[in-house]
Scaffold this active site. Structure first.
Site, short mmCIF file in Angstrom:
data_model
loop_
_atom_site.label_atom_id
_atom_site.label_comp_id
_atom_site.label_asym_id
_atom_site.label_seq_id
_atom_site.Cartn_x
_atom_site.Cartn_y
_atom_site.Cartn_z
N LYS A 82 15.17 -9.23 -22.95
CA LYS A 82 15.20 -7.75 -23.79
C LYS A 82 14.60 -6.62 -23.13
CE LYS A 82 12.91 -6.90 -26.91
NZ LYS A 82 11.92 -6.55 -28.38
N ASP A 123 16.92 -6.28 -30.06
CA ASP A 123 16.14 -6.64 -30.75
C ASP A 123 16.11 -7.07 -32.28
OD1 ASP A 123 16.75 -4.17 -32.06
OD2 ASP A 123 14.82 -3.03 -31.76
#
Length: 215
Positions: free
Chosen positions: A120, A138
């Site tokens: 991420k 997320d």
């Protein structure tokens, strides 16, 4: 959500916010990397509060190392898991200096090799700093992708891959910002604000309240 709805969904988000930006505060690629590394399990507001103290004093790998790990920890102690994050950021600075000439690397492989930098974080840096069409999934994007029918998936990687397939190329570079902001401020977990949602007409699940469906 079919292709026509997806086009309308992103066209509407773009019309409302043509140039979406991260809410993390930064002035260089390294500051962005540091802020994103510190943001794990923390809010952007909390990270910004800490980096407003840290960056005026130490905003390069060399300056972070000059602080020492304990000195760095003292600047970011308002953030959750600050000791682990200080350790990771300190080691990341060492690697950037020793292996990358003091510059943040541009490849996913090199970014993910840095302590505390996962997929991420690498996606955020590649997208925000280098303009690559990546999708940093997320909790907000995971929720929005599943709840709206835009990109259903059982885990973050499935949602990421679905988004990369389904988001029209014209919207892909900015898509993760629009989705994060939409999830943060409108399509919230406990009670989505459907009554004020600009993209409600394109959603597969536009109920007035969907608390039971929160991801």
């Amino acid at each position: 959500m079919n292709k026509t709805a997806i086009e309308g969904f992103f066209a509407t988000l773009k019309a409302a916010n043509p140039s979406p930006q991260t809410e993390l505060e930064y002035a260089s690629v390294f500051e962005l990397l540091a802020a994103v590394l510190l943001s794990a399990q923390a809010t952007d507001v909390g990270v910004n509060k800490a980096t407003r103290r840290l960056f005026p004093v130490a905003n390069t790998p060399a300056k972070i190392l000059a602080l020492g790990e304990d000195g760095l920890a003292d600047y970011i102690k308002t953030i959750g898991l600050y000791r682990t994050k200080a350790k990771n950021l300190y080691k990341t600075c060492q690697i950037i200096l020793e292996q990358h000439g003091g510059r943040v690397p541009r490849s996913r492989e090199a970014l993910e090799a840095l302590p505390g930098v996962g997929r991420k974080t690498a996606n955020v840096v590649l997208n925000v700093a280098f303009g690559e069409p990546t999708m940093a999934v997320d909790t907000h994007i995971f929720r929005v992708g599943n709840r709206t029918g835009l990109a259903p998936g059982k885990n973050v990687l499935e949602v990421e891959q679905a988004l990369l397939r389904r988001v029209p190329p014209a919207y892909l570079v900015d898509a993760h910002h629009w989705l994060i902001l939409h999830g943060r401020y409108v399509c919230q977990a406990r009670r989505p604000l459907c009554e004020r949602c600009q993209v409600r007409d394109f959603c597969d699940n536009p109920a007035p309240t969907m608390a039971g469906n929160a991801s």
